[in-house]
Design an enzyme around this catalytic site. Sequence first.
Site, PDB file in Angstrom:
ATOM      1  N   SER A  96       0.685  -1.376  -0.205  1.00  0.00           N
ATOM      2  CA  SER A  96       0.080   0.192  -0.191  1.00  0.00           C
ATOM      3  C   SER A  96       0.736   1.547  -0.362  1.00  0.00           C
ATOM      4  CB  SER A  96      -0.814  -0.374   0.854  1.00  0.00           C
ATOM      5  OG  SER A  96      -1.334   0.958   1.436  1.00  0.00           O
ATOM      6  N   LYS A  97       0.823   2.147  -0.806  1.00  0.00           N
ATOM      7  CA  LYS A  97       1.776   2.875  -0.951  1.00  0.00           C
ATOM      8  C   LYS A  97       0.900   4.061   0.821  1.00  0.00           C
ATOM      9  CE  LYS A  97       3.294   6.918  -3.389  1.00  0.00           C
ATOM     10  NZ  LYS A  97       4.955   6.416  -3.966  1.00  0.00           N
TER      11      LYS A  97
END
Length: 489
Positions: free
Chosen positions: A254-255
């Site tokens: 996940s960014k």
Amino acid sequence: MSDKVRTRFAPSPTGYMHIGNLRTALFEYLIAKHEGGDFLLRIEDTDQARQVEGATEIIYQTLRQVGLNWDEGPDIGGDFGPYVQSERLPMYKGYAEELIKTGHAHYCFCSEEDIEAQRKEAESLGISFKFDDPCKHLSDEEIQQRIAAGEPYVIRQTISNVGETSFDDLVYGHIDFDGDLLDEQILLKSDGFPTYNFANIIDDHTMNVTHVVRGNEYLSSTPKYNLIYDAYGWKRPTYVHVPPVMKDDKHKLSKRNGDASFQDLVAKGYLPEAIINYIALLGWAPATEQEIYTLDELVDVFDVSRISRSPAIFDIEKLTWMNGVYLRGMDEQKYFETVAPYLEKAVKGPYSHKEIAKIIQPRIDVLNQIEEAVDFFDHPGDYDLEMYRHKKMKSNPEIALTSLKAAKAALEQITDWTEENVHETLLALPKEMGLKNGQVLWPVRTAITGKQFTPGGAIEIAFILGKDETLRRIEDGISRLEAAAASAH
């Protein structure tokens, strides 16, 4: 619907390209191209609030960088456009109203507060929440009055008495589902925009998409989508649900958690072709032990049945190894062109970047390692004299002083400074002095680089530095060792 395989990559323009997203695009591309089909690009921009300026350009740029060229899309057109959802808006309302007429959708005037009240009631009773929409029971007359009065509404799917329902997926096989557990999703929002869940069905059908590839988190929504396909009398697409790409056993990539996007990896010095090769193997296994593939080779061997049902762990070390294989596999000229910008930044002195490129190619895995690996050309390290002590090389400061003096005297005699002459001169010394090679070469390398680890050995580096600079650095090493010896007595 056409017999030709047609897949689509339909990202939202909300920022950088995540690795999971890019892998989905790759699988869609490979499924289509393996069968000689079409790969479409569609921009799903119905969630206006999350749009990011310039994000569509990032999508184009990323797909081009990795070679996933689309056959139809917003920029090149095609027979089934427009390929941007916000340009297709009038169509969705018509389709939604058609479902109302057939009893598969209804107008809903409930507010968020109404829905929240039902949710809280379900919580207090300890039962799972499923919205029971009172608007389903409104008369046509009342609906028209409320619309005419300007009351905001959404169009919601109507689901009743479905019972057991099932579908087939190319990865997860045959799936049975209790249709009465399905919640009635919103199809058209109050601002007139369709939800993702509705728009992608309409678009996939009207664009003749045959294979829908997406994350396995959509498995539980697929029965709702199928009810809509069935309501229109449309053929359901072939489903390919893929497992997630994970950071570790428990966390998805996940960014938001600081995990690398495609752009981040390229900025860190990973090659687009190595990234795409690596992510092909995340959740998919070829039939052989081969790991290095060109995109064309992947198209040839890709087999949907070999997609795993298990989550794939993103292993940066494996990607780093693979990137190194790609860098070492380049011909000399291509490698030099690839590393030139990094060398220009790292080495300003009068040294041949082409020669430096030759010594780093076998030893560098990621382009961002270059600067630190070669910074000694301009700035030799301010090293501790204990670095001359090396157990494996059987070296110590006393032996180093003797070796450096001998090396200086021998190198001064070279009139034609070639790598071959430097090689012959330095390798003749250990025999003459009754020492091992490392007892001469380790002190020379330490003196001319000031570093414990370098790409290339003493001979290669001395050749690149040139005669004057090599002798100057060896002289400096001698002075420092002599000063240390004097102060010790």
